[in-house]
Design an enzyme around this catalytic site. Sequence first.
Site, PDB file in Angstrom:
ATOM      1  N   ARG A 248       0.933  -1.361  -0.184  1.00 43.54           N
ATOM      2  CA  ARG A 248      -0.232  -0.197   0.228  1.00 43.54           C
ATOM      3  C   ARG A 248       1.150   1.323  -0.116  1.00 43.54           C
ATOM      4  O   ARG A 248       1.763   1.653   0.560  1.00 43.54           O
ATOM      5  CB  ARG A 248      -0.614  -0.235   1.238  1.00 43.54           C
ATOM      6  CG  ARG A 248      -2.070  -0.786   1.336  1.00 43.54           C
ATOM      7  CD  ARG A 248      -3.030  -0.395  -0.307  1.00 43.54           C
ATOM      8  NE  ARG A 248      -4.427  -0.674   0.290  1.00 43.54           N
ATOM      9  CZ  ARG A 248      -4.668  -1.891  -0.975  1.00 43.54           C
ATOM     10  NH1 ARG A 248      -3.574  -2.333  -1.580  1.00 43.54           N
ATOM     11  NH2 ARG A 248      -5.479  -1.908  -1.102  1.00 43.54           N
ATOM     12  N   GLU A 277      -2.251   8.080  -3.765  1.00 39.46           N
ATOM     13  CA  GLU A 277      -2.891   7.764  -5.659  1.00 39.46           C
ATOM     14  C   GLU A 277      -3.622   8.603  -5.453  1.00 39.46           C
ATOM     15  O   GLU A 277      -5.021   8.451  -4.464  1.00 39.46           O
ATOM     16  CB  GLU A 277      -1.738   5.954  -5.465  1.00 39.46           C
ATOM     17  CG  GLU A 277      -2.885   5.062  -4.374  1.00 39.46           C
ATOM     18  CD  GLU A 277      -2.463   3.715  -4.944  1.00 39.46           C
ATOM     19  OE1 GLU A 277      -0.978   3.592  -4.732  1.00 39.46           O
ATOM     20  OE2 GLU A 277      -3.202   2.648  -4.830  1.00 39.46           O
ATOM     21  N   HIS A 295      -0.497   0.509 -10.129  1.00 40.84           N
ATOM     22  CA  HIS A 295      -1.799  -0.017  -8.942  1.00 40.84           C
ATOM     23  C   HIS A 295      -1.913  -1.059  -9.629  1.00 40.84           C
ATOM     24  O   HIS A 295      -3.702  -1.236 -10.002  1.00 40.84           O
ATOM     25  CB  HIS A 295      -3.046   0.463  -7.790  1.00 40.84           C
ATOM     26  CG  HIS A 295      -3.651  -0.264  -6.516  1.00 40.84           C
ATOM     27  ND1 HIS A 295      -3.067   0.956  -5.616  1.00 40.84           N
ATOM     28  CD2 HIS A 295      -3.894  -1.612  -6.526  1.00 40.84           C
ATOM     29  CE1 HIS A 295      -3.679   0.050  -4.356  1.00 40.84           C
ATOM     30  NE2 HIS A 295      -3.604  -1.499  -5.107  1.00 40.84           N
TER      31      HIS A 295
END
Length: 336
Positions: A248, A277, A295
């Site tokens: 993460r 993000e 991601h």
Amino acid sequence: MTITAPDSSRPRIVIARAIFPEVIEQLAQHFEVESNQADTAWPQDEFIRRLQGKQGVLTTGGERINVALLAACPDLKICANMSVGYNNFDVPAMTAAGVLATNAPGVLTETTADFGFALMMAAARRVTESEHYLRAGQWHGWRYDQFAGVDVHGSTLGVIGMGRIGQGIARRGALGFGMNVLYHNRNRLSATDEAAAGNARYVTKQELLQTADHVVLVLPYSAQTRHAIGAPELALMKPTATLTNIGRGGTVDDVALAAVLRAGRIAAAGLDVFEGEPKVHPDLLVCTNVVLTPHIASASLPTRRAMADLAARNLIAHLSGSQPPTPINPEVLGTG
Ligand code: DGY
């Protein structure tokens, strides 16, 4: 869009972002479905408005379920994330409100471990940096040290966050690439799990950072893991080492990382997740020795479909009074 004629006897749910149409159709066999196929993330006030009178919501990992939302949506009974990570959920607040939280573990393990390994290799062997050079028309011939990177095979892998995905990366390293595997985790694994993860050896974070040639992070985000890798930790790493993060954003201090990459204090990095993000810190964008991906570690079509199916199964089970497959706060079950 509402895809069936309203039937007040059926539970009503929201699908917060675009997902596979077949999964929406499946959910529509059980529920009145309002779905956001336009796929523009709803601002929180709009999200709350959409949730009025809804018993369930399928979230994709980015939609915040917090105290204010729970207070404003008293009919809500379940939030089903189609992701294994759930730092978008305030789980204690959900439990206090009697709202079930579910996630999607297991189904993405191998796909995500594949990607972690790919990102680590791309960083070590300078794959994207050399591709950009070639595409820019700068390649005028072979040179003995051109884009010479660091080896992966036979080197030492250090996994921080040794859950299912971390163990998958360890297995790949040991069995496929003859790597010596170190790991650091909140809890030490059983001897059987350590053996299955390539005879992984449990070490302190400090020893791992000082020893590993390739550090891979698979940490969830929480107040405890925020900036688990910052300037002091980066200073411990070898100048030839790489750092890969598929856990993460926020577990790495991106500004501190960009500084050591720019200074050549570590060899390279591979990042799939970022603080704040989808924004990426501009200091990282200008570093050539970092591989940046949006991601996508779990993004193979079969795996994303399996994640959506699992979220749907959780919704269907809970709202029909059965046992949901992957509850995060099972203490909520049986209290309503
Ligand atoms: C997860 O499942 O947590 C992955 O990061 C995809 O969102």
